[in-house]
Design an enzyme around this catalytic site. Structure first.
Site, PDB file in Angstrom:
ATOM      1  N   LYS A 234      56.078  11.948  12.760  1.00 27.02           N
ATOM      2  CA  LYS A 234      55.936  10.765  11.904  1.00 27.02           C
ATOM      3  C   LYS A 234      54.531  10.636  11.336  1.00 27.02           C
ATOM      4  CE  LYS A 234      59.883   8.123  13.450  1.00 27.02           C
ATOM      5  NZ  LYS A 234      60.430   6.961  14.169  1.00 27.02           N
ATOM      6  N   ARG A 268      63.452  11.290  20.974  1.00 24.46           N
ATOM      7  CA  ARG A 268      64.175  11.721  19.765  1.00 24.46           C
ATOM      8  C   ARG A 268      63.242  12.630  18.970  1.00 24.46           C
ATOM      9  NH1 ARG A 268      64.568  10.355  14.476  1.00 24.46           N
ATOM     10  NH2 ARG A 268      66.605  10.474  13.516  1.00 24.46           N
TER      11      ARG A 268
HETATM   12  C1  PT1 Z   1      63.584   6.176  15.720  1.00 21.03           C
HETATM   13  C2  PT1 Z   1      64.182   6.715  14.539  1.00 21.03           C
HETATM   14  C3  PT1 Z   1      65.604   6.656  14.461  1.00 21.03           C
HETATM   15  N1  PT1 Z   1      63.469   7.252  13.521  1.00 21.03           N
HETATM   16  C4  PT1 Z   1      65.700   5.630  16.562  1.00 21.03           C
HETATM   17  N2  PT1 Z   1      66.340   6.120  15.484  1.00 21.03           N
HETATM   18  C5  PT1 Z   1      64.101   7.706  12.419  1.00 21.03           C
HETATM   19  N3  PT1 Z   1      66.433   5.074  17.572  1.00 21.03           N
HETATM   20  C6  PT1 Z   1      65.495   7.650  12.334  1.00 21.03           C
HETATM   21  C7  PT1 Z   1      57.080   8.152   9.278  1.00 21.03           C
HETATM   22  O1  PT1 Z   1      56.266   7.221   9.473  1.00 21.03           O
HETATM   23  O2  PT1 Z   1      62.286   6.172  15.894  1.00 21.03           O
HETATM   24  N4  PT1 Z   1      64.356   5.655  16.686  1.00 21.03           N
HETATM   25  N5  PT1 Z   1      66.225   7.132  13.347  1.00 21.03           N
HETATM   26  C8  PT1 Z   1      63.285   8.285  11.285  1.00 21.03           C
HETATM   27  N6  PT1 Z   1      62.503   7.274  10.662  1.00 21.03           N
HETATM   28  C9  PT1 Z   1      61.189   7.490  10.264  1.00 21.03           C
HETATM   29  C10 PT1 Z   1      60.297   6.422  10.262  1.00 21.03           C
HETATM   30  C11 PT1 Z   1      60.757   8.761   9.926  1.00 21.03           C
HETATM   31  C12 PT1 Z   1      58.960   6.641   9.945  1.00 21.03           C
HETATM   32  C13 PT1 Z   1      59.438   8.988   9.575  1.00 21.03           C
HETATM   33  C14 PT1 Z   1      58.523   7.921   9.594  1.00 21.03           C
HETATM   34  O3  PT1 Z   1      56.749   9.277   8.858  1.00 21.03           O
END
Ligand code: PT1
Length: 293
Positions: A234, A268
């Site tokens: 992230k 995850r």
């Molecule tokens: C998470 C999650 C998810 N993240 C759960 N499910 C994502 N339970 C999708 C960035 O800042 O943390 N927990 N499902 C993906 N979402 C992101 C959010 C991807 C922020 C990248 C960023 O780069």
């Protein structure tokens, strides 16, 4: 009050399978969005995608993932919503094919009731909802599915959540939100023993907010539910290391180890093989009372 506070070890009933969380587990991220497994326009050719996805599922299972998380909606900052029809089309055939071929727990990363119901019928074992079952009909769909649910905190919506994240007290607000969603789940008939929590790293949070939440992971554990942590690749890791998204392996693995040290139950991640090793080490260091010879 809650079975996870003093009793051990936590076990989730994921449809036909049990998920033992006495040791932390790795959840492999499998995105089935057009930008992830298709090479441009071939997404709707169906089989092309399915074949690639199944090969990836096979790989992560061999690498030690206990769950695969199937997502048909990108929730990265700036991403746009999909229609329920589009999401069903992306996700359901994939869930069905994985359930027929692999001995793994299938998590569906969705906020959409139709996807929850369909996936549960086709063999999914867990509902992972970044909107904590807040969409109309989602609580009922999850309750009827009878699967464990992961409730995540997000401020805003993915399309705009990183524009100006703001909190008085990040931990208190995230914890209060999760408590309120637990109450909503219980009222809808979802057993407490089937609930997991996730602070939602990167979802409407600055780097400072994310770090404060990460420091407070032990406090989340005290809420009495298994905790899922998703920080893999992230942007907070990019901000802290100066590295592009495809160069965040070491940072992601380091954070996974620190999350386990702080009590996380499920990681995850994109990089399963490396994270499985880190989790084994962090877990061994934690369990001083067990035999590691
Ligand atoms: C998470 C999650 C998810 N993240 C759960 N499910 C994502 N339970 C999708 C960035 O800042 O943390 N927990 N499902 C993906 N979402 C992101 C959010 C991807 C922020 C990248 C960023 O780069």
């Amino acid at each position: 009050m809650n079975p996870f506070v003093s009793k051990s070890p936590p076990q989730l009933r994921c449809g036909a399978r049990l998920l033992d969380l006495s040791e932390p587990k790795v959840m492999a991220i499998i995105n089935v969005t057009p930008d992830s497994f298709s090479d441009g326009g071939v997404f709707h050719a169906g089989c092309v995608l399915l074949e690639k996805v199944l090969r990836r599922v096979d790989e992560v299972c061999q690498q030690g993932a206990a769950l695969v998380d199937i997502g048909g909606e990108s929730t990265r900052p700036g991403s746009k919503p999909v229609t329920p029809e589009e999401e069903c089309e992306r996700v359901l055939a994939v869930v069905e094919a994985i359930a027929q071929r692999f001995d793994t727990i299938i998590s569906v990363d969705t906020s959409t009731p139709q996807v929850m119901r369909g996936a549960a019928q086709l063999g999914a074992g867990l509902i992972n909802d970044v909107r904590a079952l807040s969409r109309y009909g989602a609580l009922d769909a999850a309750a009827e599915a009878g699967l464990p649910v992961c409730l995540m905190h997000m401020q805003g919506e993915p399309s705009s959540m990183q524009e100006s994240p703001s909190y008085q007290n990040i931990y208190d607000e995230v914890a209060a939100f999760l408590e309120s969603r637990v109450a909503a789940c219980v009222a809808a008939g979802i057993p407490q023993e089937q609930i997991l929590l996730d602070p939602g790293f990167g979802f409407g949070k600055t780097v400072a907010h994310n770090l404060e939440l990460f420091r407070r992971l032990p406090s989340f554990m005290e809420m009495g539910f298994p905790v899922l942590v998703g920080v893999s690749r992230k942007s907070m890791l990019g901000a802290l290391t100066g590295r592009a998204v495809d160069e965040r392996l070491a940072a992601s693995v380091a954070m996974a180890a620190m999350a386990v040290e702080r009590g996380a139950h499920i990681l995850r991640v994109h990089d399963v093989k490396e994270t499985v090793d880190a989790v084994k080490l962090a877990s061994a260091v934690k369990s001083e009372n067990r035999d590691n010879d």
